[in-house]
Structure formats: C-alpha cells, structure tokens
Design a protein around this motif. Structure first.
Motif, PDB file in Angstrom:
ATOM      1  N   ILE A   1      24.550  -5.950 -75.983  1.00  0.00           N
ATOM      2  CA  ILE A   1      24.123  -6.692 -77.160  1.00  0.00           C
ATOM      3  C   ILE A   1      25.360  -7.158 -77.912  1.00  0.00           C
ATOM      4  O   ILE A   1      26.347  -6.429 -78.038  1.00  0.00           O
ATOM      5  CB  ILE A   1      23.165  -5.865 -78.047  1.00  0.00           C
ATOM      6  N   ASN A   2      25.315  -8.381 -78.361  1.00  0.00           N
ATOM      7  CA  ASN A   2      26.465  -9.018 -79.000  1.00  0.00           C
ATOM      8  C   ASN A   2      25.901 -10.066 -79.941  1.00  0.00           C
ATOM      9  O   ASN A   2      25.028 -10.827 -79.560  1.00  0.00           O
ATOM     10  CB  ASN A   2      27.341  -9.676 -77.908  1.00  0.00           C
ATOM     11  N   ILE A   3      26.374 -10.074 -81.163  1.00  0.00           N
ATOM     12  CA  ILE A   3      25.798 -11.020 -82.124  1.00  0.00           C
ATOM     13  C   ILE A   3      26.606 -12.298 -82.239  1.00  0.00           C
ATOM     14  O   ILE A   3      26.279 -13.182 -83.015  1.00  0.00           O
ATOM     15  CB  ILE A   3      25.654 -10.388 -83.526  1.00  0.00           C
ATOM     16  N   HIS A   4      27.713 -12.383 -81.493  1.00  0.00           N
ATOM     17  CA  HIS A   4      28.639 -13.497 -81.697  1.00  0.00           C
ATOM     18  C   HIS A   4      28.348 -14.686 -80.784  1.00  0.00           C
ATOM     19  O   HIS A   4      27.463 -14.648 -79.949  1.00  0.00           O
ATOM     20  CB  HIS A   4      30.073 -12.986 -81.584  1.00  0.00           C
ATOM     21  N   ASN A   5      29.162 -15.704 -80.977  1.00  0.00           N
ATOM     22  CA  ASN A   5      28.826 -16.996 -80.403  1.00  0.00           C
ATOM     23  C   ASN A   5      29.174 -17.178 -78.932  1.00  0.00           C
ATOM     24  O   ASN A   5      30.247 -16.796 -78.477  1.00  0.00           O
ATOM     25  CB  ASN A   5      29.562 -18.082 -81.225  1.00  0.00           C
ATOM     26  N   ASP A   6      28.239 -17.684 -78.188  1.00  0.00           N
ATOM     27  CA  ASP A   6      28.505 -18.497 -76.997  1.00  0.00           C
ATOM     28  C   ASP A   6      27.253 -19.326 -76.748  1.00  0.00           C
ATOM     29  O   ASP A   6      26.357 -19.339 -77.592  1.00  0.00           O
ATOM     30  CB  ASP A   6      28.977 -17.668 -75.782  1.00  0.00           C
ATOM     31  N   HIS A   7      27.201 -20.037 -75.641  1.00  0.00           N
ATOM     32  CA  HIS A   7      26.088 -20.968 -75.452  1.00  0.00           C
ATOM     33  C   HIS A   7      25.045 -20.476 -74.454  1.00  0.00           C
ATOM     34  O   HIS A   7      24.228 -21.259 -73.977  1.00  0.00           O
ATOM     35  CB  HIS A   7      26.624 -22.343 -75.027  1.00  0.00           C
ATOM     36  N   SER A   8      25.070 -19.178 -74.143  1.00  0.00           N
ATOM     37  CA  SER A   8      24.104 -18.655 -73.158  1.00  0.00           C
ATOM     38  C   SER A   8      22.680 -18.935 -73.595  1.00  0.00           C
ATOM     39  O   SER A   8      21.815 -19.224 -72.777  1.00  0.00           O
ATOM     40  CB  SER A   8      24.244 -17.144 -73.006  1.00  0.00           C
ATOM     41  N   ASP A   9      22.426 -18.823 -74.910  1.00  0.00           N
ATOM     42  CA  ASP A   9      21.043 -19.034 -75.359  1.00  0.00           C
ATOM     43  C   ASP A   9      20.608 -20.487 -75.164  1.00  0.00           C
ATOM     44  O   ASP A   9      19.508 -20.764 -74.715  1.00  0.00           O
ATOM     45  CB  ASP A   9      20.829 -18.546 -76.805  1.00  0.00           C
ATOM     46  N   ALA A  10      21.514 -21.400 -75.454  1.00  0.00           N
ATOM     47  CA  ALA A  10      21.161 -22.821 -75.289  1.00  0.00           C
ATOM     48  C   ALA A  10      20.889 -23.139 -73.830  1.00  0.00           C
ATOM     49  O   ALA A  10      19.957 -23.876 -73.500  1.00  0.00           O
ATOM     50  CB  ALA A  10      22.273 -23.708 -75.824  1.00  0.00           C
ATOM     51  N   TYR A  11      21.703 -22.554 -72.934  1.00  0.00           N
ATOM     52  CA  TYR A  11      21.510 -22.825 -71.507  1.00  0.00           C
ATOM     53  C   TYR A  11      20.195 -22.240 -71.009  1.00  0.00           C
ATOM     54  O   TYR A  11      19.587 -22.738 -70.078  1.00  0.00           O
ATOM     55  CB  TYR A  11      22.679 -22.266 -70.687  1.00  0.00           C
ATOM     56  N   LEU A  12      19.765 -21.176 -71.679  1.00  0.00           N
ATOM     57  CA  LEU A  12      18.506 -20.537 -71.293  1.00  0.00           C
ATOM     58  C   LEU A  12      17.340 -21.516 -71.407  1.00  0.00           C
ATOM     59  O   LEU A  12      16.363 -21.410 -70.674  1.00  0.00           O
ATOM     60  CB  LEU A  12      18.289 -19.341 -72.229  1.00  0.00           C
ATOM     61  N   MET A  13      17.428 -22.459 -72.341  1.00  0.00           N
ATOM     62  CA  MET A  13      16.287 -23.354 -72.569  1.00  0.00           C
ATOM     63  C   MET A  13      16.528 -24.753 -72.006  1.00  0.00           C
ATOM     64  O   MET A  13      15.828 -25.686 -72.340  1.00  0.00           O
ATOM     65  CB  MET A  13      15.967 -23.448 -74.066  1.00  0.00           C
ATOM     66  N   ARG A  14      17.492 -24.859 -71.103  1.00  0.00           N
ATOM     67  CA  ARG A  14      17.851 -26.220 -70.681  1.00  0.00           C
ATOM     68  C   ARG A  14      16.734 -26.898 -69.888  1.00  0.00           C
ATOM     69  O   ARG A  14      16.667 -28.120 -69.867  1.00  0.00           O
ATOM     70  CB  ARG A  14      19.140 -26.201 -69.867  1.00  0.00           C
ATOM     71  N   ASP A  15      15.878 -26.126 -69.215  1.00  0.00           N
ATOM     72  CA  ASP A  15      14.812 -26.736 -68.418  1.00  0.00           C
ATOM     73  C   ASP A  15      13.473 -26.767 -69.151  1.00  0.00           C
ATOM     74  O   ASP A  15      12.436 -27.040 -68.555  1.00  0.00           O
ATOM     75  CB  ASP A  15      14.638 -25.979 -67.095  1.00  0.00           C
ATOM     76  N   ALA A  16      13.511 -26.457 -70.455  1.00  0.00           N
ATOM     77  CA  ALA A  16      12.251 -26.321 -71.197  1.00  0.00           C
ATOM     78  C   ALA A  16      11.700 -27.647 -71.709  1.00  0.00           C
ATOM     79  O   ALA A  16      10.672 -27.679 -72.355  1.00  0.00           O
ATOM     80  CB  ALA A  16      12.442 -25.345 -72.362  1.00  0.00           C
ATOM     81  N   GLY A  17      12.405 -28.733 -71.424  1.00  0.00           N
ATOM     82  CA  GLY A  17      11.878 -30.031 -71.845  1.00  0.00           C
ATOM     83  C   GLY A  17      12.226 -30.402 -73.272  1.00  0.00           C
ATOM     84  O   GLY A  17      11.602 -31.282 -73.852  1.00  0.00           O
ATOM     85  N   TRP A  18      13.210 -29.707 -73.855  1.00  0.00           N
ATOM     86  CA  TRP A  18      13.662 -30.021 -75.212  1.00  0.00           C
ATOM     87  C   TRP A  18      14.893 -30.912 -75.175  1.00  0.00           C
ATOM     88  O   TRP A  18      15.730 -30.805 -74.274  1.00  0.00           O
ATOM     89  CB  TRP A  18      14.025 -28.723 -75.974  1.00  0.00           C
ATOM     90  N   ILE A  19      15.024 -31.732 -76.203  1.00  0.00           N
ATOM     91  CA  ILE A  19      16.264 -32.449 -76.422  1.00  0.00           C
ATOM     92  C   ILE A  19      17.227 -31.426 -77.009  1.00  0.00           C
ATOM     93  O   ILE A  19      16.851 -30.663 -77.903  1.00  0.00           O
ATOM     94  CB  ILE A  19      16.041 -33.611 -77.410  1.00  0.00           C
ATOM     95  N   GLN A  20      18.479 -31.396 -76.511  1.00  0.00           N
ATOM     96  CA  GLN A  20      19.448 -30.431 -77.031  1.00  0.00           C
ATOM     97  C   GLN A  20      20.678 -31.145 -77.551  1.00  0.00           C
ATOM     98  O   GLN A  20      21.389 -31.803 -76.797  1.00  0.00           O
ATOM     99  CB  GLN A  20      19.846 -29.436 -75.935  1.00  0.00           C
ATOM    100  N   LEU A  21      20.892 -31.030 -78.848  1.00  0.00           N
ATOM    101  CA  LEU A  21      22.066 -31.631 -79.477  1.00  0.00           C
ATOM    102  C   LEU A  21      22.995 -30.523 -79.969  1.00  0.00           C
ATOM    103  O   LEU A  21      22.518 -29.476 -80.402  1.00  0.00           O
ATOM    104  CB  LEU A  21      21.632 -32.509 -80.662  1.00  0.00           C
ATOM    105  N   PHE A  22      24.295 -30.757 -79.896  1.00  0.00           N
ATOM    106  CA  PHE A  22      25.279 -29.765 -80.333  1.00  0.00           C
ATOM    107  C   PHE A  22      26.121 -30.317 -81.473  1.00  0.00           C
ATOM    108  O   PHE A  22      26.625 -31.439 -81.389  1.00  0.00           O
ATOM    109  CB  PHE A  22      26.204 -29.371 -79.174  1.00  0.00           C
ATOM    110  N   ALA A  23      26.290 -29.515 -82.516  1.00  0.00           N
ATOM    111  CA  ALA A  23      27.116 -29.919 -83.651  1.00  0.00           C
ATOM    112  C   ALA A  23      28.510 -29.322 -83.505  1.00  0.00           C
ATOM    113  O   ALA A  23      28.663 -28.198 -83.025  1.00  0.00           O
ATOM    114  CB  ALA A  23      26.480 -29.454 -84.950  1.00  0.00           C
ATOM    115  N   GLU A  24      29.502 -30.093 -83.950  1.00  0.00           N
ATOM    116  CA  GLU A  24      30.879 -29.599 -83.862  1.00  0.00           C
ATOM    117  C   GLU A  24      31.323 -28.928 -85.151  1.00  0.00           C
ATOM    118  O   GLU A  24      32.165 -28.032 -85.156  1.00  0.00           O
ATOM    119  CB  GLU A  24      31.818 -30.774 -83.545  1.00  0.00           C
ATOM    120  N   ASN A  25      30.763 -29.403 -86.265  1.00  0.00           N
ATOM    121  CA  ASN A  25      31.159 -28.827 -87.547  1.00  0.00           C
ATOM    122  C   ASN A  25      29.951 -28.790 -88.469  1.00  0.00           C
ATOM    123  O   ASN A  25      28.853 -29.213 -88.090  1.00  0.00           O
ATOM    124  CB  ASN A  25      32.302 -29.640 -88.163  1.00  0.00           C
TER     125      ASN A  25
END
Lengths: 90, 419, 352
Positions: B128-152
């Motif tokens: 368990i880790n509360i810090h950042n990476d993109h594993s969660d976003a990749y988890l939903m990549r095939d779910a049919g959602w539009i995925q946008l990423f913010a830089e700041n």
C-alpha cells in the motif's frame, strides 16, 4: 425476420428501442387456460395475478390473450370458482 | 502555456488570482460548473476535493446535491443513476478507489453518460502506497473513458471545466477522467487564474442539456434520460446479436473526441488566453530534436525545465507532453515524433511482463512510419519516487552517447530505482 | 405521439389493454390506491408489459405488477442484475412501461441514490416538471442479502427517498439455483446439494428485513404477492414515507423451489399460513405490527399450520419428508415457532 440494426442506426447508450409486446411468448405454452364464462364471477383475481399480463379485462369479461400466455396455470389455481381449466395445446 | 496574441474575452486582470492546491482547484472548477450531483468517497490524495466541495454545500454556495456514499463502487453507481436521470455529475477518486469502481466505469461509458471524474493519481497496492504514479489511470484505460492529464494546478482547473463540455458534446457523450498527479499537484499550492462564475457558466451553456435519441415506440426523438414523460430503458441485456454493435458504437464515439478536445481547447484560449498545445499534446523543442521525451502529467514540467537547459547547451532534445491518453492520438504522435532519432517514453506505470502501457501505444503509433525513431521506455516515479532534474539530465546525456554508438539497449529501463 | 407498436387487444371499456406510462411535464395528479379490481382493471395498467421472458409461473412479474398498481404517479424503476432484469429487457426489447435503469448486480440501492439525488437537484433548480418522482428498486435476494447489502445499507443510512422491493426467491435463480444468504436452512440448491452427509443448506436464512429495521428507516415490511391487498397497501406506504422504505416479498421460483408452475401463489400463501414467512410492517413510531393473515393467526392460533404444509409442496425440501429426516423437520418447526413467538412478543398489535 427483419434486418437487424447496425451500429450506425442503434440508439445511443444501449437503450431498448422496441417494446416487448412485439415478442410473443404464447408459443411457450403447453397447457392453455380456457375460461368457462358460465362459472366466471368476474372476481378479477386471474386478471390480477397473471404474471404475463395475458388476461385482459375487456370491460365486460376477462379474456385470455394467447399471444403472451405461457400456460403457467396460476389463473386456474387461483380461480375461486374453478372456472378456468388448463387444456393441452393441440 | 502559449501567450495570447489576441486579447482574450476575459483578460487576466478580470480573472481571479488564487493560491490553491490541485484538489482545491478542481473543487472550485466543479463549483463553477453547475454540477447537479457529486457522489464521492474520501481517499488520499483526492480527499481535499470532497472536503472542499462539502464546504461549498454546507455554506449553501452551490445547488449541488452531495451524496456521501459508503464506497467508491457506490460513488460511481450513484453517478450512473444521477447522470441517467439527466443530471450533470462529478466524482473524484484515486488508486484503490478507482480499482473498486472499475466495474461501473465500463457501464458509465457504455450507457453514454457524460460523467466527469477527477483522479488524483496514486500507486496501486500492494504494498500500500498513497503517493503518485499512473497505475490507477492505466487500470481504466480500456473502460471507454476519455482520459486527460494535467501538468500543473492551472491545467487541472482548466481541464475540469473543459471536461464537462467535452463529455456532454453531442458528438461524444462519453465520461471524462481528469488526471492530476497525487501530491505533486493535488497537494501543491500554485497561483492560478480562475474565471468569474458567469464566464464558466456561459462557456458550458448553463445546466446540462440532455441529448436526444430515437426509439421505435416514439414518433419523435426523446431525451436520452430517465424521463416519466417518455420512458426509456437503460442497461438492457444484450446477447450476441447486439453487444458487438453497441461496443463498436462506443469506439466510433471515441473517434469524434480529438476534434472536440481541440475545439474546446481553442474556445478556452479565446476566453481565457490559455491553451495546452492543440489540446491533445504540446510539443517543446521537438521540431529539430534528435531525442524526444514523451510524458504525461506533472513529470512533464520537470522534463521541460531540463530540456530547456540542455537546449541552451546545444543539445537537440525536445519534449512532447501528452494531454490525452484516451482516445490515443496515434497519428498525431507519429507525426510529431517521425523526425526524431530516438524517443524516450517516460512513464509512471508498468505492466509486469510487458512494457509501460504508454510505451505500447507509442510503439504502435510509430509502426505506421516507414522510418522509425528508436524507442526506449523509462519507468520512473513509481509510488511517488521523486523525479529530480539531474536524473533526467544524466539520462538524456547518456542517451545521446548511446545514439552515437548506435547501440540502444535494453528498451525497458528504470529511472531512479536501486538495484 | 406513441407509435402504434402496442398490440390493440379489443377492449370495450376503459384503458387499452397495454400502454406506456406517460406523464406529460406538469402533470401533477396522484393516482388513487384502488382495491376494487374491476375499477382497477379499467383505469390502470401494470408498469410491466407482456412479452417479458421470465419463466412461466414466476412470481417476480406478479410482484412488479401488484407493486405498480400501488405507484402514485411518475416513477423511475431501478433493477439489480437478476432474473427480472435479464428477462424483462432483452435487447432490443423492453417490458418496462416506466423509465427504467439497470446498472449492475450489487449497486441497485446506490444507483437509486443517484437517481434520487438527481431528482432532488433538478427540483431544487426548478427543472423537474413534476411535484414528485418516486424511485422504486426491484432486486432479488442475491442483490440484497449478499452482494448488494453494503450498497443498500449505505443508501438506507443516507436516507434517500426510495422504496426498495426485495423479491426473494431464496437462491441465485438467474445463474441456476445456487444458495444465497436468503436460502432457508435444509433447502436443496445446486451449491447446497442434498448428499449422503449434508441435508441441503446448513445455515439459517439471514433476517434481512430485521437488518433493515435496525437501520431505523421510516418503513419496513414483509409481503407476498398472494396477499395482494396487504402488499399494495405496503407499497403505497413505502412510497409515501419520506426516506428509505424496504419491503421484503417472498417470491416463489417454481424452477428452483421445484413445484408446479400453477402453485406459485399457493406456496407463498402457505409460507404465511405456517408462519414461516409472517406478514408484518414496522415503523419507528409503531414498531412491529402484524398484518393480514399473520394478524389473523395471532388472534386465532388454530389457523397456524405445521411447517410440513409449506415443505410438502416443494421439491427442494423433498428430502426432509423422508422418515430418517423427521428430526430436521422438527428442528425447522422449532425455528419457525421461536421466530414467530418472538414476533408476537414484539408486535404491538398481537393479542397478549
């Protein structure tokens, strides 16, 4: 059978576009309810309980709509005067 | 951020300068977007969004109905119910919460419900880790959602408002996930410009307008919603005779997304003076670059500063920041990368037994080219590991050396991990 | 406005045989609760259309039909994954004459929370063209006792205004009769088969209605479609209270309970007559109140039938009627009696 719709013409979101009344479940039936109108007291319980909405009150009598009746026999069993008999389909 | 050549409709002096963290920025964006229902469950590092929004509700600053659900699964389920009933809907989550939602993510997109969700990106357990990476976003990549990423933080605010417009566009009707890096953005204070409430409302055209649909049993088109005046059934059982067509319909809807994202980006630019490349990706120094770094999220900021420094030193290096991961802009990516000698796909996620998910997409995009750049995959920042500018600098310099020798191996590499 | 795809079954008087429920925006009349069946038949149509593909003799459509006769106006129906859902909406068809949504298996209550929240938001901002739109959930025992319990509990705690109607057929019938927390003790199912060592399911049925009472929501009741007037009254009460309401209906499955299709209502009637499934309602103000046949039994205990009367109709209990299993029947009788006695003590209208 009519040509089935392709993805271009299907409504969005997967919403159903036809009513199930177009689908006749009457051919599932092995036994057919027949109402003896001499006995029927028009108590309406068969109309009330029919799981297939196949017993219709036409304003004067209860009438079986055989398009949908699946022949379960609940109407015959629930009829308090035993005015409905289940007859094998020919 | 490009500078405005024409004066924006709302010049910066008319915008409100606020010092907020990414989560607060998202909460303010939602507050201004006339959202009807927010259903959310707290999870680090997203919690501040829900907390902040609860304050708006408690102070009567919004008409939104807030549903403090008992799990993320119920959060997304309630969002589906509310969006189907015609409401503009928002939720936010991270990591395990997103994982719990996954089942319903697929349903939300298939029912074509324009839900907007902020994802404060965080690593997935275990450990368990509360810090950042993109594993969660990749988890939903095939779910049919539009995925946008913010830089700041500014982009997180801007993108959240834009997301409603994109999601609800007739051509799209798909849910949007707005990704902001956990802690790096979610908890980091930045000065940002916010629009006046009226401008946001005008930009979105007021409350959500439900689109229409044609079914056989009504003469005219009817609202695609749970409507007692024109009953529709949502969430039917498809057998082998229709499931395939419905899935293709979703895929086709995705095809309209880039166009809409570009339009919204331009419209936003005219309104605020801010835009993010063409809305889909933003290149920096890529025109003449031998080596291009490709990245999403806050890491792109660090990389840009390194790229700037190295370019001053005369190294032909560039950065391509990708803002839209789904739908994946294969052709645009290939166009932007085609003249590079080497592309380093920098990503905060990995598929054990494969490469990083972003790498696979870029690899596919480049396959269309007759002459392709070399491609390497750097996994960095897992579980919140910091990306230090020196690391990037050494990496780039090393890559130039490798280019000289002509031997670029292995393709999968790690940045900042101990052996 | 409505395309004529509905069959025109000749009706001499009253409403057409089949119709969609259309509430034009601004329409604010409340539909009365009618028990005169002829009057009902001439003025009301069920929310479920024929052509659904539930098995012959299934009680679920009767539960929906009767409940919809007690709806008071514009109503949105939410259904959990299950027999009712898959059989009533096989694409491109729908059997629902009212707005309807199915999301997934375990989240009917959460979905209803969202629908209700949306209605509230639309109303708050002047965009709901009705005084009130009711939200009614239909979910089976799997979606309620087991996988959907968290979502139901959460929605109940949050106090959303909806009526949740559980149609309890006491097993996972949609996947082919597997045991659930709603399956009664010693019942045969495909995952609690009767073997040489085990006589069916070894665990007790979860007291779901009492779990909902423990949530202190405004209304909880038990009902069966056989006791139709009692059920319809309860549905209307559940809709009228502000906040969550829960009705546990016993809904026979002839395929899973292994009885003749015609006996669907008879078997649920016997469940009440034997006190296996007593009829009651509960509100925070009145506490437990017996209703209908169960109140009659409380007043006249001679009406109470032995549990065998319930078991004997059903193949899923056939093994219990063998002489070597007499002690199991005795145990079931004791369980039923103890629960009934406890209910009599709790019910404020039971004779002392």
């Amino acid at each position: 059978m009519a040509q089935q719709a392709g993805w271009r013409s299907l409504p969005k979101g997967g919403v159903a576009f036809r009513l199930s009344t177009d689908y006749k479940t009457g051919d599932w039936r092995a036994l057919k309810p027949v109402i003896d109108y001499n006995k029927c007291t028009k108590c309406m319980l068969c109309w009330l309980f029919c799981p297939d909405m196949a017993i219709v009150w036409d304003g004067e009598n209860v009438v079986v709509n055989y398009d949908y009746c699946k022949g379960c026999g609940i109407c015959a069993n629930e009829c308090p005067v035993k005015a409905i008999s289940m007859v094998p389909e020919a | 951020m490009a500078q405005a050549l024409v004066k924006p409709k709302i010049p910066v002096e008319k915008q409100v300068l606020m010092t907020v963290n990414g989560n607060e920025a998202v909460a303010y964006a939602v507050k201004q977007s006339l959202v009807d229902v927010v259903a959310a469950y707290p999870i680090t590092p997203q919690t501040i969004i829900v907390e902040k929004f609860s304050e708006f509700v408690a102070n009567g600053e919004v008409d939104t109905v807030f549903v403090p659900v008992e799990s993320e699964h119920s959060a997304m389920s309630a969002c589906v119910g509310a969006a189907a009933a015609g409401a503009r809907v928002f939720t936010a989550t991270s990591s395990q919460g997103l994982a719990l939602m996954v089942e319903i993510l697929y349903i939300a997109s298939a029912l074509r419900l324009p839900i907007v969700m902020a994802v404060a990106n965080r690593a997935l357990s275990a450990p368990i880790n509360i810090h950042n990476d993109h594993s969660d976003a990749y988890l939903m990549r095939d779910a049919g959602w539009i995925q946008l990423f913010a830089e700041n933080v500014q982009e997180a605010y801007d993108t959240t408002i834009q997301a409603f417009k994109i999601a609800e566009d007739e051509r799209v009707l798909l849910p949007v996930a707005v990704n902001l890096d956990g802690f790096f953005l979610s908890h980091t204070l930045e000065n940002i410009y916010m629009l006046p409430d009226e401008s946001v409302r005008e930009f979105l055209g007021g409350y959500r307008r439900v689109s229409k649909v044609k079914v056989d049993y009504f003469d005219e088109e009817v609202p695609l919603a749970l409507n007692p005046a024109r009953p529709l059934s949502f969430g039917n059982l498809d057998l082998y005779d229709y499931y395939f067509e419905h899935k293709v319909q979703q895929v086709e809807a995705m095809k309209s997304v880039p166009e809409v994202v570009r339009e919204v980006n331009e419209e936003w630019f005219k309104l605020t003076g801010r835009r993010y490349g063409d809305g889909i990706m933003d290149g920096y120094g890529i025109e003449d670059a031998d080596i291009i770094l490709l990245a999403m999220g806050s890491g792109a900021g660090t990389m840009r500063s390194v790229v700037r420094k190295l370019r001053r030193e005369g190294l032909r290096v560039g950065l391509l920041k990708l803002r839209m991961f789904r739908p994946f802009p294969f052709k645009d990516i290939a166009d932007k990368l085609k003249n590079a000698k080497l592309v380093a796909v920098m990503e905060k996620g990995i598929s054990p037994g494969s490469y990083g998910p972003l790498f696979l997409e870029v690899n596919t995009a480049l396959y269309e080219l007759k002459e392709r750049p070399l491609l390497v995959n750097y996994i960095y920042g897992l579980g919140g590991r910091d990306l230090v500018p020196d690391m990037v600098e050494n990496m780039v310099k090393g890559l130039f050396k490798e280019l000289e020798t002509g031997l670029v191996q292995p393709r999968l590499r790690y940045l900042g991990v101990r052996e | 406005m409505v395309v004529k795809t509905l069959p025109e079954f000749p009706v001499k008087k009253g409403e057409p045989a089949y119709k969609l429920w259309i509430f034009e925006p601004g329409e604010k009349k409340e539909m009365p609760l009618v028990f005169n069946l002829r009057q009902l038949a001439e003025t009301r149509r069920p929310a479920l259309l024929p052509g659904h593909r539930l098995c012959a003799g299934c009680a679920a459509p009767i539960v929906v039909k009767l409940a919809s006769f007690a709806f008071r106006g514009p109503t949105i129906v939410v259904t959990a994954t299950g027999c009712l859902e898959v059989s009533s909406t096989i694409f491109p068809y729908t059997s629902w004459a009212v707005p309807w949504i199915h999301n997934a298996f375990e989240n009917a209550a959460a979905t209803a929370s969202g629908v209700e929240a949306a209605l509230k938001a639309l109303k708050k901002t002047g965009r709901l063209p009705y005084d009130h739109v009711d939200v009614v959930v239909f979910a089976g025992d799997g979606g309620t006792f087991d996988i959907g319990l968290q979502s139901l509990s959460g929605a109940a705690e949050r106090g959303h205004d909806f009526l949740y109607i559980l149609y309890d057929n006491e097993a996972y019938m949609n996947t082919g009769i597997q045991r659930s927390a709603g399956t009664p003790k010693y019942a045969w199912t495909t995952t609690s088969p009767v073997g040489s060592v085990l006589p069916g399911k070894m665990e007790n049925k979860k007291p779901i209605a009492e779990i909902m009472v423990a949530h202190r929501i405004p209304y909880v009741a038990t009902a069966t479609p056989a006791h139709w007037m009692d059920f319809m009254k309860k549905v209307r009460k559940g809709i009228e209270v502000e906040g969550p309401a829960f009705i546990h209906t016993l809904s026979s499955c002839d395929r899973g309970w292994r009885h003749d299709t015609a006996l669907t209502l008879e078997v649920t009637r016997r469940a009440v007559d034997t006190c296996y499934f007593p009829l009651w309602e509960w509100t925070p103000q009145s506490g437990y109140m017996l209703t209908d046949r169960s109140l009659a039994i409380a007043r006249n205990p001679k009406l109470k039938q032995p549990i065998e009367k319930y078991l004997e109709l059903q193949g899923r209990f056939r093994h219990l009627l063998k002489p070597e299993n007499k002690h199991l029947v005795k145990e079931l009788q004791e369980l039923v009696d103890a629960a009934w006695e406890e209910l009599l003590r709790k019910a404020s209208n039971a004779p002392r």
